[in-house]
Design an enzyme around this catalytic site. Structure first.
Site, PDB file in Angstrom:
ATOM      1  N   VAL A 101     -46.015  33.712-112.017  1.00 16.54           N
ATOM      2  CA  VAL A 101     -45.809  32.633-112.710  1.00 16.54           C
ATOM      3  C   VAL A 101     -46.884  32.180-113.581  1.00 16.54           C
ATOM      4  O   VAL A 101     -46.947  31.088-114.191  1.00 16.54           O
ATOM      5  CB  VAL A 101     -45.185  31.608-112.101  1.00 16.54           C
ATOM      6  CG1 VAL A 101     -43.684  31.998-111.503  1.00 16.54           C
ATOM      7  CG2 VAL A 101     -45.689  31.042-110.808  1.00 16.54           C
ATOM      8  N   ASP A 102     -48.155  32.950-113.500  1.00 15.40           N
ATOM      9  CA  ASP A 102     -49.434  32.641-113.901  1.00 15.40           C
ATOM     10  C   ASP A 102     -49.722  32.861-115.335  1.00 15.40           C
ATOM     11  O   ASP A 102     -50.711  32.559-115.957  1.00 15.40           O
ATOM     12  CB  ASP A 102     -50.331  33.117-113.028  1.00 15.40           C
ATOM     13  CG  ASP A 102     -50.230  34.594-112.536  1.00 15.40           C
ATOM     14  OD1 ASP A 102     -50.702  34.988-111.547  1.00 15.40           O
ATOM     15  OD2 ASP A 102     -49.848  35.241-113.421  1.00 15.40           O
ATOM     16  N   HIS A 117     -39.346  35.193-112.776  1.00 16.17           N
ATOM     17  CA  HIS A 117     -39.297  33.932-112.199  1.00 16.17           C
ATOM     18  C   HIS A 117     -39.944  32.554-113.079  1.00 16.17           C
ATOM     19  O   HIS A 117     -40.422  31.725-112.585  1.00 16.17           O
ATOM     20  CB  HIS A 117     -40.142  33.859-110.636  1.00 16.17           C
ATOM     21  CG  HIS A 117     -39.431  34.757-109.863  1.00 16.17           C
ATOM     22  ND1 HIS A 117     -40.045  34.935-108.634  1.00 16.17           N
ATOM     23  CD2 HIS A 117     -38.201  35.159-109.781  1.00 16.17           C
ATOM     24  CE1 HIS A 117     -39.178  36.003-107.967  1.00 16.17           C
ATOM     25  NE2 HIS A 117     -37.902  35.817-108.541  1.00 16.17           N
ATOM     26  N   CYS A 125     -37.867  19.210-119.508  1.00 18.91           N
ATOM     27  CA  CYS A 125     -37.088  18.065-118.957  1.00 18.91           C
ATOM     28  C   CYS A 125     -35.952  18.646-118.218  1.00 18.91           C
ATOM     29  O   CYS A 125     -35.190  19.404-118.952  1.00 18.91           O
ATOM     30  CB  CYS A 125     -36.742  17.048-119.993  1.00 18.91           C
ATOM     31  SG  CYS A 125     -35.469  15.918-119.272  1.00 18.91           S
TER      32      CYS A 125
HETATM   33  P1  NAD Z   1     -31.294  33.619-103.570  1.00 21.81           P
HETATM   34  O1  NAD Z   1     -31.166  34.070-102.332  1.00 21.81           O
HETATM   35  O2  NAD Z   1     -30.724  32.037-103.724  1.00 21.81           O
HETATM   36  O3  NAD Z   1     -31.129  34.205-104.713  1.00 21.81           O
HETATM   37  C1  NAD Z   1     -31.889  34.525-105.838  1.00 21.81           C
HETATM   38  C2  NAD Z   1     -31.280  34.096-107.042  1.00 21.81           C
HETATM   39  O4  NAD Z   1     -30.977  34.645-107.809  1.00 21.81           O
HETATM   40  C3  NAD Z   1     -30.095  32.989-106.779  1.00 21.81           C
HETATM   41  O5  NAD Z   1     -30.144  31.773-107.249  1.00 21.81           O
HETATM   42  C4  NAD Z   1     -28.964  33.869-107.505  1.00 21.81           C
HETATM   43  O6  NAD Z   1     -28.315  32.971-108.268  1.00 21.81           O
HETATM   44  C5  NAD Z   1     -29.873  34.665-108.432  1.00 21.81           C
HETATM   45  N1  NAD Z   1     -29.138  35.805-108.769  1.00 21.81           N
HETATM   46  C6  NAD Z   1     -28.614  36.727-107.973  1.00 21.81           C
HETATM   47  N2  NAD Z   1     -27.866  37.767-108.651  1.00 21.81           N
HETATM   48  C7  NAD Z   1     -28.326  37.503-109.813  1.00 21.81           C
HETATM   49  C8  NAD Z   1     -28.160  38.322-110.752  1.00 21.81           C
HETATM   50  N3  NAD Z   1     -27.767  39.720-110.855  1.00 21.81           N
HETATM   51  N4  NAD Z   1     -28.810  37.961-111.936  1.00 21.81           N
HETATM   52  C9  NAD Z   1     -29.450  36.893-112.129  1.00 21.81           C
HETATM   53  N5  NAD Z   1     -29.566  36.139-111.001  1.00 21.81           N
HETATM   54  C10 NAD Z   1     -29.198  36.440-110.014  1.00 21.81           C
HETATM   55  O7  NAD Z   1     -33.073  33.157-103.726  1.00 21.81           O
HETATM   56  P2  NAD Z   1     -33.684  31.837-103.564  1.00 21.81           P
HETATM   57  O8  NAD Z   1     -34.577  32.339-102.354  1.00 21.81           O
HETATM   58  O9  NAD Z   1     -32.851  30.824-103.608  1.00 21.81           O
HETATM   59  O10 NAD Z   1     -34.759  31.850-104.751  1.00 21.81           O
HETATM   60  C11 NAD Z   1     -34.293  31.983-105.895  1.00 21.81           C
HETATM   61  C12 NAD Z   1     -35.020  32.587-106.692  1.00 21.81           C
HETATM   62  O11 NAD Z   1     -36.207  31.424-107.242  1.00 21.81           O
HETATM   63  C13 NAD Z   1     -35.821  33.615-106.283  1.00 21.81           C
HETATM   64  O12 NAD Z   1     -35.961  34.838-107.427  1.00 21.81           O
HETATM   65  C14 NAD Z   1     -37.150  33.145-105.863  1.00 21.81           C
HETATM   66  O13 NAD Z   1     -38.009  34.257-105.849  1.00 21.81           O
HETATM   67  C15 NAD Z   1     -37.491  32.307-107.059  1.00 21.81           C
HETATM   68  N6  NAD Z   1     -38.348  31.295-106.620  1.00 21.81           N
HETATM   69  C16 NAD Z   1     -39.618  31.251-107.271  1.00 21.81           C
HETATM   70  C17 NAD Z   1     -40.624  30.206-106.757  1.00 21.81           C
HETATM   71  C18 NAD Z   1     -41.825  30.277-107.840  1.00 21.81           C
HETATM   72  O14 NAD Z   1     -42.577  29.469-107.243  1.00 21.81           O
HETATM   73  N7  NAD Z   1     -41.804  31.158-108.491  1.00 21.81           N
HETATM   74  C19 NAD Z   1     -40.419  29.693-105.653  1.00 21.81           C
HETATM   75  C20 NAD Z   1     -39.338  29.628-104.843  1.00 21.81           C
HETATM   76  C21 NAD Z   1     -38.278  30.488-105.352  1.00 21.81           C
HETATM   77  N1  APR Z   2     -53.521  44.360-103.666  1.00 18.76           N
HETATM   78  C1  APR Z   2     -52.174  44.896-103.237  1.00 18.76           C
HETATM   79  N2  APR Z   2     -51.470  44.190-102.543  1.00 18.76           N
HETATM   80  C2  APR Z   2     -51.621  43.100-102.362  1.00 18.76           C
HETATM   81  C3  APR Z   2     -52.813  42.389-102.714  1.00 18.76           C
HETATM   82  C4  APR Z   2     -53.837  43.104-103.442  1.00 18.76           C
HETATM   83  N3  APR Z   2     -55.111  42.537-104.015  1.00 18.76           N
HETATM   84  N4  APR Z   2     -52.862  40.992-102.405  1.00 18.76           N
HETATM   85  C5  APR Z   2     -51.872  40.920-101.704  1.00 18.76           C
HETATM   86  N5  APR Z   2     -51.069  42.146-101.644  1.00 18.76           N
HETATM   87  C6  APR Z   2     -49.858  42.285-100.987  1.00 18.76           C
HETATM   88  C7  APR Z   2     -49.498  41.441 -99.745  1.00 18.76           C
HETATM   89  O1  APR Z   2     -49.635  42.324 -98.705  1.00 18.76           O
HETATM   90  C8  APR Z   2     -47.927  41.275 -99.842  1.00 18.76           C
HETATM   91  O2  APR Z   2     -47.039  42.408 -99.177  1.00 18.76           O
HETATM   92  O3  APR Z   2     -49.017  41.693-101.956  1.00 18.76           O
HETATM   93  C9  APR Z   2     -47.480  41.393-101.312  1.00 18.76           C
HETATM   94  C10 APR Z   2     -47.149  39.873-101.868  1.00 18.76           C
HETATM   95  O4  APR Z   2     -45.967  39.585-101.314  1.00 18.76           O
HETATM   96  P1  APR Z   2     -45.399  38.000-101.499  1.00 18.76           P
HETATM   97  O5  APR Z   2     -46.408  37.121-100.817  1.00 18.76           O
HETATM   98  O6  APR Z   2     -43.923  38.063-100.658  1.00 18.76           O
HETATM   99  O7  APR Z   2     -45.218  37.815-103.018  1.00 18.76           O
HETATM  100  P2  APR Z   2     -44.132  38.118-103.927  1.00 18.76           P
HETATM  101  O8  APR Z   2     -43.440  39.405-103.352  1.00 18.76           O
HETATM  102  O9  APR Z   2     -44.581  38.288-105.335  1.00 18.76           O
HETATM  103  O10 APR Z   2     -42.986  37.102-103.653  1.00 18.76           O
HETATM  104  C11 APR Z   2     -41.892  37.212-104.332  1.00 18.76           C
HETATM  105  O11 APR Z   2     -41.021  34.845-103.842  1.00 18.76           O
HETATM  106  O12 APR Z   2     -41.530  32.600-103.245  1.00 18.76           O
HETATM  107  C12 APR Z   2     -40.982  33.620-104.036  1.00 18.76           C
HETATM  108  O13 APR Z   2     -41.099  33.259-106.480  1.00 18.76           O
HETATM  109  C13 APR Z   2     -42.018  33.531-105.394  1.00 18.76           C
HETATM  110  O14 APR Z   2     -42.210  35.206-106.930  1.00 18.76           O
HETATM  111  C14 APR Z   2     -42.257  34.972-105.599  1.00 18.76           C
HETATM  112  C15 APR Z   2     -41.314  35.668-104.867  1.00 18.76           C
HETATM  113 ZN    ZN Z   3     -35.043  14.655-121.249  1.00 16.95          ZN
END
Ligand code: NAD
Ligand code: APR
Ligand code: ZN
Length: 242
Positions: A101-102, A117, A125
């Site tokens: 998300v960066d 994501h 809003c």
């Molecule tokens: P979840 O187990 O609820 O399922 C993931 C989400 O994906 C659900 O809300 C569902 O509606 C949606 N989904 C399922 N199938 C889909 C499809 N075919 N097409 C589109 N959407 C579909 O997951 P969760 O643990 O509630 O997390 C929801 C999502 O938000 C995840 O992808 C998670 O990685 C993301 N998330 C992002 C951050 C962040 O900081 N970027 C933080 C938390 C969660």
């Molecule tokens: N090089 C290679 N692998 C790395 C490095 C690196 N420099 N640094 C970390 N890793 C590996 C870690 O070992 C870990 O297995 O990357 C993986 C990151 O996994 P997560 O921390 O689970 O992150 P991610 O898979 O992106 O999470 C998915 O979860 O909370 C939600 O929305 C959030 O997008 C995120 C989603």
């Molecule tokens: Zn508004």
């Protein structure tokens, strides 16, 4: 040997999709979520990053994302991001589908990026959906058009993924003959379903194998740092371009 093998697969592939996760950004100083130093080790994501937290404890939600947004100011793309952008220019990568998300892929110059994501760089809003400047969220403002709460355009736990990004990724994954998965534990649904939707070759670049990655039959696994491995593949490719 393995970087050379991946370079060979990339030369042979007509359409390569790269799927990245938080591990792609740790070398830019952004913590990941589930490794030993991950964010979720001492924060419960449901309390700060879910639709429930947005509705029920907005102050904690806002503080969590304000901290993450402010820390982004000191982060920039590392060599691995720049190499992936160069691969796109040379026709070696057709899409980067990222869970990050960066916006570091875009800052590095990648043009075709699907933010599965969302991102924490742009704000809307929650009630009327109107866009707002980042500063308004950082300065604790509320919506300028209604009484709604401001929030980043990130996909919260419990929200569905942005359909444009999801559909674009599905389309590319179905066309791809190579999918390179970089820096993700593959723990989160539905992104973790993407590799198995491809008919192409599957490659995993990650610091370590995870319980979920071991469930996939990757054609090639490169354990180690994303930046270092991408630099080795870059070296192996020389000035090859499609
Ligand atoms: P979840 O187990 O609820 O399922 C993931 C989400 O994906 C659900 O809300 C569902 O509606 C949606 N989904 C399922 N199938 C889909 C499809 N075919 N097409 C589109 N959407 C579909 O997951 P969760 O643990 O509630 O997390 C929801 C999502 O938000 C995840 O992808 C998670 O990685 C993301 N998330 C992002 C951050 C962040 O900081 N970027 C933080 C938390 C969660
Ligand atoms: N090089 C290679 N692998 C790395 C490095 C690196 N420099 N640094 C970390 N890793 C590996 C870690 O070992 C870990 O297995 O990357 C993986 C990151 O996994 P997560 O921390 O689970 O992150 P991610 O898979 O992106 O999470 C998915 O979860 O909370 C939600 O929305 C959030 O997008 C995120 C989603
Ligand atoms: Zn508004």
């Amino acid at each position: 040997m393995t970087a050379e093998t991946l370079a060979h697969l990339m030369k042979q592939s007509n359409r390569t999709v790269v799927l990245t996760g938080a591990g792609m950004s740790t070398e830019s100083g952004i913590p990941d979520f589930r490794s030993s130093t991950g964010l979720w080790r001492n924060i419960n994501p449901r309390i700060v990053a879910s639709t429930e937290s947005l509705q029920k404890n907005y102050e904690q939600f806002r503080e969590f994302y304000q901290t993450r947004m402010n820390s982004l100011n000191n982060c920039k793309p590392h060599e691995g991001h720049l190499i992936l952008a160069d691969f796109e220019k040379r026709g070696l990568v057709s899409l980067i589908a990222t869970q990050n998300v960066d916006q570091l892929h875009q800052q590095a110059g990648s043009k075709n990026v699907a933010e599965l994501h969302g991102n924490i760089v742009t704000i809307r809003c929650q009630k009327c959906g109107k866009p707002h400047a980042k500063e308004q969220f950082l300065n604790n403002s509320i919506c300028t058009y209604c009484s709604g709460k401001l929030r980043p355009n990130v996909v919260l736990f419990g929200e569905t993924l942005p359909s444009e990004a999801w559909d674009r990724t599905l389309h590319e994954i179905h066309q791809a003959d190579l999918v390179i998965v970089i820096g993700t534990s593959l723990e989160v649904y539905p992104v973790n379903q993407l590799p198995s939707m491809s008919k192409g070759k599957l490659v995993y670049i990650n610091r370590e194998q995870t319980s979920t990655s071991l469930q996939y039959s990757f054609d090639l696994v490169l354990e180690g740092s994303a930046g270092k491995i991408l630099a080795d593949v870059y070296q192996e490719l020389g000035d090859f371009e499609k």
